[in-house]
Design an enzyme around this catalytic site. Structure first.
Site, PDB file in Angstrom:
ATOM      1  N   GLY A  46       0.823  -1.150  -0.116  1.00 34.02           N
ATOM      2  CA  GLY A  46       0.132  -0.061   0.059  1.00 34.02           C
ATOM      3  C   GLY A  46       0.919   1.222  -0.049  1.00 34.02           C
ATOM      4  N   GLN A  51       3.339   9.951   1.118  1.00 33.17           N
ATOM      5  CA  GLN A  51       4.807   9.192   1.099  1.00 33.17           C
ATOM      6  C   GLN A  51       5.297   9.418  -0.104  1.00 33.17           C
ATOM      7  OE1 GLN A  51       2.667   5.064   2.228  1.00 33.17           O
ATOM      8  NE2 GLN A  51       4.378   5.081   3.210  1.00 33.17           N
ATOM      9  N   CYS A  88       6.120  -0.224   6.936  1.00 33.92           N
ATOM     10  CA  CYS A  88       5.498   0.830   6.473  1.00 33.92           C
ATOM     11  C   CYS A  88       6.630   1.183   5.415  1.00 33.92           C
ATOM     12  CB  CYS A  88       5.552   2.217   7.211  1.00 33.92           C
ATOM     13  SG  CYS A  88       4.809   3.424   6.551  1.00 33.92           S
ATOM     14  N   LEU A  89       6.575   1.498   4.106  1.00 41.45           N
ATOM     15  CA  LEU A  89       7.706   1.786   3.367  1.00 41.45           C
ATOM     16  C   LEU A  89       8.461   3.042   3.741  1.00 41.45           C
ATOM     17  CD1 LEU A  89       5.845   0.956  -0.192  1.00 41.45           C
ATOM     18  CD2 LEU A  89       7.664  -0.132   0.891  1.00 41.45           C
ATOM     19  N   HIS A 130      -4.342   1.920   7.885  1.00 38.96           N
ATOM     20  CA  HIS A 130      -2.784   2.144   7.643  1.00 38.96           C
ATOM     21  C   HIS A 130      -2.743   3.334   6.769  1.00 38.96           C
ATOM     22  CE1 HIS A 130       1.708   1.499   8.015  1.00 38.96           C
ATOM     23  NE2 HIS A 130       1.484   2.263   6.552  1.00 38.96           N
ATOM     24  N   GLU A 131      -3.220   3.145   5.649  1.00 43.89           N
ATOM     25  CA  GLU A 131      -3.087   4.339   4.393  1.00 43.89           C
ATOM     26  C   GLU A 131      -4.042   5.484   4.885  1.00 43.89           C
ATOM     27  OE1 GLU A 131      -0.816   3.884   2.741  1.00 43.89           O
ATOM     28  OE2 GLU A 131      -0.745   1.643   2.932  1.00 43.89           O
ATOM     29  N   HIS A 134      -2.206   7.593   7.221  1.00 40.51           N
ATOM     30  CA  HIS A 134      -0.962   8.454   6.522  1.00 40.51           C
ATOM     31  C   HIS A 134      -1.952   9.774   5.966  1.00 40.51           C
ATOM     32  CE1 HIS A 134       2.684   6.384   6.263  1.00 40.51           C
ATOM     33  NE2 HIS A 134       2.316   5.222   5.740  1.00 40.51           N
TER      34      HIS A 134
HETATM   35 ZN    ZN Z   1       2.967   3.475   5.705  1.00 42.68          ZN
END
Ligand code: ZN
Length: 186
Positions: A46, A51, A88-89, A130-131, A134
């Site tokens: 995701g 991000q 998380c990226l 999670h998204e 963000h």
């Molecule tokens: Zn993340």
């Protein structure tokens, strides 16, 4: 379409609430393309627009071999919770047991401005939460208990990428496959 650098924790864009999308135009569709391409290349499960440094309420996912995207989401969550590792990226190579609602219903719009409802449980529900976080400037370690968060902050401070992020101020790109939930970050 182009792959964008992924912003790492330490970048202010990750702790700033994003703005709603107003124009469902060509630029929005190109943002969804960029997000999707960047997520697939990472690889991640995701990715949210902040991000890649774009402060708009847009995210994409790749869960169970299904690509999706959602714009201006609102979430309804189950009371029942799930446990599981989450990464998380924007936090390369780190993952933590993160409590989340087991089921989520997300309502929003697709890139053509059509209303959509996404119902997910387990991984998809985790990803939707999670998204959406963000987009509200919340990162996953904010969802940990105080002790776990302290440990996470220690590991983050010790990680090489965090020092780099601090030194450069913005968007260092790190190519690391995170060891976390389904082998991919969010
Ligand atoms: Zn993340």
């Amino acid at each position: 379409m182009s792959i964008q650098p992924i912003r790492l924790f330490g970048d202010p864009v990750l702790v700033t609430p994003a703005s709603p999308v107003i124009d469902f135009d060509k630029e929005l569709r190109s943002l969804v393309s960029d997000l999707t391409e960047t997520m697939l290349e990472a690889p991640g499960a995701g990715l949210a627009a902040p991000q890649i440094g774009v402060p708009l309420r847009v995210f994409v996912w790749d869960i169970d071999d299904e690509l999706g995207h959602l714009i201006n989401p609102t979430l309804d969550l189950s009371d029942e919770m799930q446990d599981g590792e989450e990464g998380c990226l924007s936090f390369p190579a780190l993952s933590y047991e993160t409590p989340r609602a087991l089921r989520a219903v997300a309502k929003g719009w697709n890139m053509f401005g059509e209303p959509v409802t996404i119902e997910g449980s387990d991984l998809l529900a985790r990803c939707l939460q999670h998204e959406t976080d963000h987009l509200d400037g919340i990162v996953f370690i904010d969802r940990l208990g105080p002790e776990e968060r302290k440990l996470a902050m220690k590991e983050i401070r010790e990680s090489e990428w965090f020092g780099t992020a601090l030194d450069s101020g913005i968007n260092p790109t790190i190519r690391v496959s995170p060891h976390n939930m389904f082998g991919k970050g969010l």
